[in-house]
Design an enzyme around this catalytic site. Structure first.
Site, PDB file in Angstrom:
ATOM      1  N   PRO A 317       2.530   7.530   1.137  1.00 11.17           N
ATOM      2  CA  PRO A 317       2.630   6.638   2.293  1.00 11.17           C
ATOM      3  C   PRO A 317       3.987   6.639   2.991  1.00 11.17           C
ATOM      4  O   PRO A 317       4.714   5.631   2.993  1.00 11.17           O
ATOM      5  CB  PRO A 317       2.314   5.276   1.686  1.00 11.17           C
ATOM      6  CG  PRO A 317       2.813   5.376   0.282  1.00 11.17           C
ATOM      7  CD  PRO A 317       2.565   6.792  -0.141  1.00 11.17           C
ATOM      8  N   CYS A 318       4.312   7.754   3.639  1.00  9.92           N
ATOM      9  CA  CYS A 318       5.578   7.807   4.369  1.00  9.92           C
ATOM     10  C   CYS A 318       5.584   6.845   5.553  1.00  9.92           C
ATOM     11  O   CYS A 318       6.648   6.524   6.088  1.00  9.92           O
ATOM     12  CB  CYS A 318       5.865   9.231   4.841  1.00  9.92           C
ATOM     13  SG  CYS A 318       4.552   9.984   5.810  1.00  9.92           S
ATOM     14  N   HIS A 319       4.398   6.351   5.938  1.00 15.64           N
ATOM     15  CA  HIS A 319       4.344   5.369   7.035  1.00 15.64           C
ATOM     16  C   HIS A 319       4.923   4.018   6.613  1.00 15.64           C
ATOM     17  O   HIS A 319       5.177   3.169   7.467  1.00 15.64           O
ATOM     18  CB  HIS A 319       2.887   5.191   7.501  1.00 15.64           C
ATOM     19  CG  HIS A 319       1.965   4.699   6.428  1.00 15.64           C
ATOM     20  ND1 HIS A 319       1.346   5.553   5.535  1.00 15.64           N
ATOM     21  CD2 HIS A 319       1.558   3.451   6.082  1.00 15.64           C
ATOM     22  CE1 HIS A 319       0.600   4.851   4.698  1.00 15.64           C
ATOM     23  NE2 HIS A 319       0.708   3.572   5.013  1.00 15.64           N
TER      24      HIS A 319
END
Length: 352
Positions: A317-319
């Site tokens: 989850p780089c968001h």
């Protein structure tokens, strides 16, 4: 020197005053309506919590907002250039069209001149603007209860053959060169935020990206090299697993993915990706906080580079990484998707 936006509170005060000082230098996106406006817009003012501010039209469009029809924030470009005005009118009439340079020539325009004009006025090309419009429509179709096939058509994939041709183009090969029994198999997965490409073998997920991510051709080329050209189309049990998990995730029923991953990166990069997976659903971290979490306080820039190199979106989850000031930072799938993902996860976490 680029204009630096003041704080969001100051910009909101300017919005309430309809302050012309920021005309052409700041815009407001209204989450509750999905539109963006000039700060001088005469419409009823939105609540502070529904406002997000941008420096340019391109950022507003990338975040998934539509231009306001009352204050017409793109009017300056339309009035300054008749070509821009004609193409914007054409796009408004046919937002679902797969616009191409041939269409520009058909309308009597030189594609390179159009590209420069749109970049100059809006910071984005006409074809990029048209693609963003299709993707936004795809999301709206599903939000309104439409069928997945309707959203798929809006996004541009009409058949499996169409996907094969698009994928081959991304990979830089002819469709006939795709291996039927490849070691890695690619297929697309429809989501409420647009189509994603998943590349899997029989045991691991190697790539999961939104179709228009700029880095996608390079990532696919690296994977094709990794498997020595043995990349083809189709699904494996891993593809089915990640598709099912994504469906549950977007329904708010899944907060941690179990699909096994194949990570392609250095030891440090893999460490960053694993740290990202430890950030709980519904929470966010800054690059600095992530570096501290890893015990690498001085490696903030390296953490940011590794975050940007992630090629397994949502699952890694780089968001969930935002600016130190709480602002949204860049996201390969588009800031509007990042905003939607974070909103979805906050609701999911609150429902636990």
């Amino acid at each position: 020197m680029m204009f630096q936006l003041p704080s969001s509170d100051e910009l909101y005060d300017a919005l309430l005053r309809r302050d012309a000082v920021y005309e052409g230098r700041a815009y407001v996106g209204v989450r509750s309506t999905g539109i963006f406006c000039r700060l001088t817009c005469p419409a009823r003012k939105p609540k502070r919590e529904n406002c997000v501010f941008f420096e340019c039209v391109a950022e507003c469009l990338e975040a998934g907002f539509r231009p306001c029809k009352r204050c017409v924030p793109m009017q300056q470009g339309q009035e300054a250039d008749p070509v821009v005005a004609q193409l914007l009118e054409a796009l408004e009439k046919e937002p679902q069209r797969l616009w191409s340079e041939k269409d520009m020539k058909r309308l009597g325009h030189d594609p390179s001149s159009v590209r420069r004009a749109f970049k100059r006025h809006f910071g984005v090309t006409f074809l990029e603007m048209a693609r963003q419009s299709r993707l936004r429509q795809s999301f709206e179709v599903l939000e309104d209860g439409g069928k997945v096939i309707d959203a798929q058509l809006e996004a541009g994939f009409t058949t499996a053959g169409g996907f094969a041709n698009a994928f081959a183009k991304l990979l830089g090969v002819l469709p006939s060169e795709l291996q039927q029994d490849g070691l890695l198999k690619a297929d697309w997965i429809e989501t409420p935020l647009g189509a994603m490409i998943a590349v899997c073998d029989t045991q691991h997920l190697h790539l999961l990206e939104f179709c228009e991510r700029k880095a996608l051709p390079r990532e696919l080329a690296q994977l094709n090299k990794f498997c020595r050209g043995q990349m083809g189309l189709g699904r494996t049990a891993i593809t089915e697993q990640i598709a099912a998990e994504l469906s549950a995730y977007f329904d708010g029923k899944l907060q941690r993915f179990e699909t096994p991953l194949a990570l392609h990166g250095s030891a440090f990069t893999k460490q960053v990706w694993r740290a990202l997976q430890e950030v709980p659903c519904g929470e966010t971290r800054s690059y600095g906080a992530l570096a501290v979490q890893m015990g690498r306080r001085s490696a903030v820039r390296a953490v940011a580079r590794a975050n940007g190199a992630n090629q397994i979106a949502i699952v890694i989850p780089c968001h969930r990484v935002i600016g130190a000031d709480g602002a949204l930072t860049g996201y390969g799938g588009g800031l509007w998707r990042k905003q939607k993902l974070l909103e979805l996860e906050r609701k999911s976490a609150m429902a636990r």
